[in-house]
Design a protein around this motif. Structure first.
Motif, PDB file in Angstrom:
ATOM      1  N   ARG A  20     -19.843-118.988  30.038  1.00  0.00           N
ATOM      2  CA  ARG A  20     -20.250-120.058  30.964  1.00  0.00           C
ATOM      3  C   ARG A  20     -19.407-120.041  32.236  1.00  0.00           C
ATOM      4  O   ARG A  20     -18.679-119.111  32.515  1.00  0.00           O
ATOM      5  N   ASN A  44     -25.831-114.726  32.414  1.00  0.00           N
ATOM      6  CA  ASN A  44     -26.894-115.723  32.663  1.00  0.00           C
ATOM      7  C   ASN A  44     -26.322-117.040  33.179  1.00  0.00           C
ATOM      8  O   ASN A  44     -26.496-118.099  32.582  1.00  0.00           O
ATOM      9  N   THR A 109     -35.087-117.204  27.398  1.00  0.00           N
ATOM     10  CA  THR A 109     -33.990-118.023  26.876  1.00  0.00           C
ATOM     11  C   THR A 109     -33.290-118.762  28.005  1.00  0.00           C
ATOM     12  O   THR A 109     -33.792-118.823  29.126  1.00  0.00           O
ATOM     13  N   THR A 110     -32.116-119.328  27.710  1.00  0.00           N
ATOM     14  CA  THR A 110     -31.341-120.090  28.689  1.00  0.00           C
ATOM     15  C   THR A 110     -31.133-119.293  29.987  1.00  0.00           C
ATOM     16  O   THR A 110     -30.680-118.147  29.944  1.00  0.00           O
ATOM     17  N   HIS A 139     -32.180-108.491  25.392  1.00  0.00           N
ATOM     18  CA  HIS A 139     -32.662-109.669  24.659  1.00  0.00           C
ATOM     19  C   HIS A 139     -34.074-109.305  24.222  1.00  0.00           C
ATOM     20  O   HIS A 139     -35.003-109.298  25.028  1.00  0.00           O
ATOM     21  N   LEU A 222     -31.631-118.680  20.156  1.00  0.00           N
ATOM     22  CA  LEU A 222     -32.674-117.679  20.393  1.00  0.00           C
ATOM     23  C   LEU A 222     -32.055-116.289  20.371  1.00  0.00           C
ATOM     24  O   LEU A 222     -30.999-116.104  20.973  1.00  0.00           O
ATOM     25  N   HIS A 254     -23.106-125.309  24.469  1.00  0.00           N
ATOM     26  CA  HIS A 254     -23.803-126.286  25.320  1.00  0.00           C
ATOM     27  C   HIS A 254     -23.144-127.629  25.030  1.00  0.00           C
ATOM     28  O   HIS A 254     -22.696-127.867  23.895  1.00  0.00           O
ATOM     29  N   ALA A 266     -30.951-123.970  23.454  1.00  0.00           N
ATOM     30  CA  ALA A 266     -30.728-122.926  22.445  1.00  0.00           C
ATOM     31  C   ALA A 266     -29.310-122.409  22.566  1.00  0.00           C
ATOM     32  O   ALA A 266     -28.860-122.105  23.671  1.00  0.00           O
ATOM     33  N   GLY A 267     -28.624-122.272  21.466  1.00  0.00           N
ATOM     34  CA  GLY A 267     -27.295-121.674  21.505  1.00  0.00           C
ATOM     35  C   GLY A 267     -26.419-122.241  20.416  1.00  0.00           C
ATOM     36  O   GLY A 267     -26.420-123.456  20.174  1.00  0.00           O
TER      37      GLY A 267
HETATM   38  O1  DOR Z   1     -29.349-119.128  21.739  1.00  0.00           O
HETATM   39  C1  DOR Z   1     -29.134-118.557  22.794  1.00  0.00           C
HETATM   40  N1  DOR Z   1     -28.332-119.096  23.744  1.00  0.00           N
HETATM   41  N2  DOR Z   1     -29.730-117.400  23.015  1.00  0.00           N
HETATM   42  C2  DOR Z   1     -29.674-116.788  24.205  1.00  0.00           C
HETATM   43  O2  DOR Z   1     -30.282-115.763  24.356  1.00  0.00           O
HETATM   44  C3  DOR Z   1     -28.935-117.411  25.333  1.00  0.00           C
HETATM   45  C4  DOR Z   1     -27.922-118.363  24.878  1.00  0.00           C
HETATM   46  C5  DOR Z   1     -27.426-119.271  25.974  1.00  0.00           C
HETATM   47  O3  DOR Z   1     -27.078-118.765  27.045  1.00  0.00           O
HETATM   48  O4  DOR Z   1     -27.384-120.472  25.760  1.00  0.00           O
END
Ligand code: DOR
Ligand code: ZN
Length: 350
Positions: A20, A44, A109-110, A139, A222, A254, A266-267
């Protein structure tokens, strides 16, 4: 005599992590640097890391956020877009700024909105990466055509990855965070330049974890966890000793409030107890002796990087994982929250 309560390993690396930026960076970096010597850092962010300048600045922020007691090397990646400049990516690999490129299918995804809409758009970049030995991190999910969320990885393998591997037979490819038996079989059967990372959480949970007595946002990631038989296939692959499979946590914090929401992110945030979590799986599978290769050897060999010199020790001692972690103004819920694990990180020496 070695003490059976201790497990000393060559220092491990995390070949897939989200550190992050901004408010979350300090917490994420501290947890990963405590456990790992190096980490492949996902790009990302908003905006995504697509240039050498952005990557160099991000690395500086990561290092500034890293507690002085840890020696930690972030390995940065470039975020592939439909229009990314092949020269920029190649120059970044050659000067050591980028270790690899990450392919996010747009919308998968995110923070993937800027991702690739059609792999054909990046064929020239892939050609270049193949020629210079730069790894492609994938991915592996399709997001189009109404494909069921639980089938997205399997469909990706046949509709995108197989043609890609056939077209670029020398390209180094890491299929990230695999979740299906089909992915295990695909990678096992592929040539040596195709490998995969496996997360700790996909070695523990199947899709039932999402609905265990109610909706469980902290089990949502994800690619989403699949049926029980896939969990078993992943466990067999991880402990097999096959060098194509190695550690990549996909630890993705997150804020608690963003997970516990009507549209939760997702994460899964596994970094604080990553090694302990993997160790438990290897022990349950009767192959604790293969943890070191999975965590500390297969990854660097695939990437062509030296193995770490130092060691880290796990001790057989119960630890109860906190329900939440508040640090640097952030509150997150870690993987295994409230559970008791049988191993504990003891020391990390360089
Ligand atoms: O669960 C996930 N979180 N899968 C991903 O591909 C990205 C990640 C995120 O950056 O939060
Ligand atoms: Zn990820």
């Amino acid at each position: 005599m070695t003490d059976p309560r201790l497990l000393t390993l060559r220092r491990p690396d995390d070949w897939h992590v989200h550190l992050r930026d901004g408010a979350m960076l300090e917490l994420a970096v501290a947890a990963t640097a405590r456990q790992f010597s190096r980490a492949i850092v996902m790009p990302n962010l908003v905006p995504p890391v697509t240039t050498r300048t952005a990557a160099v600045e991000y690395r500086e922020r990561i290092l500034a956020a890293c507690p002085a007691e840890f020696e930690f090397t972030p390995l940065l990646t470039a975020y592939l877009t439909d229009t990314i400049d092949a020269d920029e990516v190649a120059a970044g690999f050659e000067d050591g700024t980028f270790t690899a490129c990450k392919l996010y299918p747009a919308g998968a995804t995110t923070n993937s909105a800027a991702g690739v809409t059609d792999v054909r758009n990046i064929h020239p970049v892939l050609e270049r990466m193949q020629s210079i030995g730069m790894p492609l991190l994938v991915h592996g999910e399709v997001v189009h055509g109404g494909v069921d969320v639980f089938d997205r990885e399997a469909v990706f393998l046949e509709s995108v990855l197989r043609p890609l591997v056939d077209r670029f037979p020398e390209l180094k490819v890491v299929l990230e965070h695999i979740t299906t038996e089909a992915a295990v079989d695909f990678v096992t059967a592929a040539p040596d330049n195709v490998a995969a990372t496996i997360t700790a959480h996909h070695l523990h949970i199947d899709r039932n974890a999402l609905f265990d007595g109610g909706l469980r946002p902290h089990a949502y990631c994800l690619p989403v966890a699949k049926r029980r038989e896939h969990l078993h296939a992943l466990r067999r692959a991880a402990v097999s000793g096959n060098p194509k499979f190695f550690l990549g946590t996909d630890s993705a914090p997150h804020p608690q409030t963003a997970k516990e929401s009507a549209c939760g992110c997702a994460g899964i945030y596994s970094a604080p107890v990553a090694l302990e979590s993997y160790a438990q799986v290897f022990e349950e599978e009767g192959h604790l002796e293969r943890l070191e290769a999975f965590a500390s050897e297969h990854g660097p060999r695939f990437y062509g990087l030296p193995l770490n010199e130092g060691t880290m020790t796990l001790e057989r001692a119960q630890q109860t994982v906190p329900e939440s972690i508040c640090q640097a103004g952030q509150t997150v819920v870690p993987f295994h929250a409230g559970e008791t694990l049988t191993w504990r990180l003891r020391e990390a020496a360089n």
